[in-house]
Design an enzyme around this catalytic site. Structure first.
Site, PDB file in Angstrom:
ATOM      1  N   LYS A  35       0.847  -1.195   0.000  1.00  0.00           N
ATOM      2  CA  LYS A  35       0.000   0.000   0.000  1.00  0.00           C
ATOM      3  C   LYS A  35       0.882   1.243   0.000  1.00  0.00           C
ATOM      4  CE  LYS A  35      -2.498   1.846   3.567  1.00  0.00           C
ATOM      5  NZ  LYS A  35      -2.469   3.320   3.485  1.00  0.00           N
ATOM      6  N   ASP A  49      -3.361   4.433  -2.112  1.00  0.00           N
ATOM      7  CA  ASP A  49      -4.367   4.911  -1.149  1.00  0.00           C
ATOM      8  C   ASP A  49      -4.357   6.443  -1.113  1.00  0.00           C
ATOM      9  OD1 ASP A  49      -6.219   4.949   0.902  1.00  0.00           O
ATOM     10  OD2 ASP A  49      -4.747   4.521   2.477  1.00  0.00           O
ATOM     11  N   LYS A  77      -7.195   8.348  -1.471  1.00  0.00           N
ATOM     12  CA  LYS A  77      -8.479   8.823  -0.912  1.00  0.00           C
ATOM     13  C   LYS A  77      -8.995  10.045  -1.680  1.00  0.00           C
ATOM     14  CE  LYS A  77      -7.692   7.035   3.765  1.00  0.00           C
ATOM     15  NZ  LYS A  77      -6.317   6.540   3.736  1.00  0.00           N
ATOM     16  N   ASP A 106     -13.245  14.974  -4.742  1.00  0.00           N
ATOM     17  CA  ASP A 106     -13.300  16.270  -5.432  1.00  0.00           C
ATOM     18  C   ASP A 106     -14.529  16.236  -6.339  1.00  0.00           C
ATOM     19  OD1 ASP A 106     -12.640  18.756  -6.602  1.00  0.00           O
ATOM     20  OD2 ASP A 106     -10.503  18.288  -6.682  1.00  0.00           O
ATOM     21  N   THR A 112     -11.675   6.106  10.529  1.00  0.00           N
ATOM     22  CA  THR A 112     -11.722   5.564  11.894  1.00  0.00           C
ATOM     23  C   THR A 112     -11.120   6.526  12.914  1.00  0.00           C
ATOM     24  OG1 THR A 112      -9.726   4.346  11.327  1.00  0.00           O
ATOM     25  CG2 THR A 112     -11.785   3.120  11.286  1.00  0.00           C
ATOM     26  N   ARG A 129       3.228  -0.683  10.434  1.00  0.00           N
ATOM     27  CA  ARG A 129       4.365  -0.642  11.350  1.00  0.00           C
ATOM     28  C   ARG A 129       4.752  -1.951  12.038  1.00  0.00           C
ATOM     29  NH1 ARG A 129       1.862   4.416  14.202  1.00  0.00           N
ATOM     30  NH2 ARG A 129       0.064   3.242  13.424  1.00  0.00           N
TER      31      ARG A 129
HETATM   32  O1  C5P Z   1       1.119   1.083  10.753  1.00  0.00           O
HETATM   33  P1  C5P Z   1      -0.318   0.713  10.706  1.00  0.00           P
HETATM   34  O2  C5P Z   1      -0.564  -0.781  10.586  1.00  0.00           O
HETATM   35  O3  C5P Z   1      -1.137   1.329  11.822  1.00  0.00           O
HETATM   36  O4  C5P Z   1      -0.839   1.354   9.327  1.00  0.00           O
HETATM   37  C1  C5P Z   1      -2.171   1.313   8.922  1.00  0.00           C
HETATM   38  C2  C5P Z   1      -2.314   1.913   7.559  1.00  0.00           C
HETATM   39  O5  C5P Z   1      -3.696   1.968   7.221  1.00  0.00           O
HETATM   40  C3  C5P Z   1      -1.800   3.335   7.439  1.00  0.00           C
HETATM   41  O6  C5P Z   1      -1.289   3.489   6.092  1.00  0.00           O
HETATM   42  C4  C5P Z   1      -3.025   4.192   7.613  1.00  0.00           C
HETATM   43  O7  C5P Z   1      -2.965   5.396   6.914  1.00  0.00           O
HETATM   44  C5  C5P Z   1      -4.101   3.316   7.000  1.00  0.00           C
HETATM   45  N1  C5P Z   1      -5.434   3.580   7.504  1.00  0.00           N
HETATM   46  C6  C5P Z   1      -5.770   3.453   8.843  1.00  0.00           C
HETATM   47  N2  C5P Z   1      -7.049   3.706   9.257  1.00  0.00           N
HETATM   48  C7  C5P Z   1      -7.966   4.101   8.378  1.00  0.00           C
HETATM   49  C8  C5P Z   1      -7.653   4.219   7.021  1.00  0.00           C
HETATM   50  C9  C5P Z   1      -6.349   3.944   6.620  1.00  0.00           C
HETATM   51  O8  C5P Z   1      -4.926   3.088   9.669  1.00  0.00           O
HETATM   52  N3  C5P Z   1      -9.210   4.317   8.780  1.00  0.00           N
END
Ligand code: C5P
Length: 250
Positions: free
Chosen positions: A45, A72, A74, A77, A136, A227
């Protein structure tokens, strides 16, 4: 042109293909990480930070290394702009793209049309266009402050249905909303869930996390993990641990 993401059965998708690794790290680090994950994961992603740092070439480069790229961005517009942006994303070879469902039915249809046009221009399959429902990060109080007074779960279901009716392939939502969304959209939709942590991992800034197994059990077709993998000493080991946790549920 075929719709490669409209699958007939979730269980037909191998667990390895259900993991999407979020490359939320600086450009060089992200590219090194991608290289180390080659052959172990299918999906990467690319979010706004990496895309704005490295530009469209990062999508071409990762695709050229054999990954499927989930871009991603998002998009949100007026329909004309989103159609153009989706067309360019498709022409880059991204395999999945996000738009905000709150952009409305016409914008969602424009994204779909643009993605098909762009793919056709370069002779590739169009990316799956999926919709972000309610971020979220927004609490019920945040939603109310912008005039959205229905409970988040109601908004999520409503926006997911709007996306489905516009012809989109699925949605992004929290694992905690996956069951509601799966119920509303049926078995063939993509339900992509971030906020996933393998058992025993720190939730970091994610407020409501789920394990890979519980996300899949709730109806996720794909999980996004960043992460816990990119920050690990041995990322490939974490990848395999996540895949085997999901395999128990397929
Ligand atoms: O590092 P981590 O597993 O928390 O990353 C989650 C990924 O999913 C990040 O790229 C974050 O921007 C994305 N994301 C999220 N919650 C959302 C939409 C996207 O954590 N509601």
């Amino acid at each position: 042109m075929t719709e490669p993401f409209r699958k007939t059965s979730e269980s037909a998708v191998p667990a390895k293909d259900r993991l999407m690794v979020a490359l939320d790290c600086p450009g060089d680090e992200a590219l090194d990480m991608a290289r180390s994950l080659s052959g172990h994961v299918r999906w990467l992603k690319v979010g706004m930070t990496l895309f704005y740092e490295r530009g469209p070439d990062v999508v071409k480069r990762l695709s050229g290394e054999g990954f499927d790229v989930f871009l991603d961005l998002k998009l949100h517009d007026i329909p004309h702009q989103v159609q153009g942006a989706a067309s360019r994303v498709a022409a880059l070879g991204a395999k999945m793209l996000t738009v905000h469902a709150a952009g409305g039915a016409e914008m969602l249809k424009a994204a779909l049309a643009g993605s098909r046009e762009g793919a056709e221009q370069v002779g590739v399959s169009p990316p799956a266009v999926i919709a972000v429902t309610v971020l979220t990060s927004l609490s019920e109080a945040d939603l109310s402050a912008v005039g959205l007074t229905s409970p988040a779960a109601v908004l999520v279901e409503r926006l997911a249905t709007l996306a489905r009716d516009a012809g989109l392939a699925g949605v992004v939502c929290s694992p905690h909303e996956a069951a509601v969304v799966r119920g509303a959209l049926g078995g063939s939709a993509l339900v992509v869930t971030p906020g996933v942590r393998p058992a025993g991992f720190d939730s970091q800034d994610q407020s409501r996390v789920a394990t890979p197994a519980s996300a899949i059990r709730a109806g996720a077709s794909h999980i996004v993990v960043g992460r816990p993998i990119t920050g690990a000493r041995t990322p490939v080991d974490v990848v395999h641990r996540i895949i085997s946790e999901m395999e128990g549920e397929s």
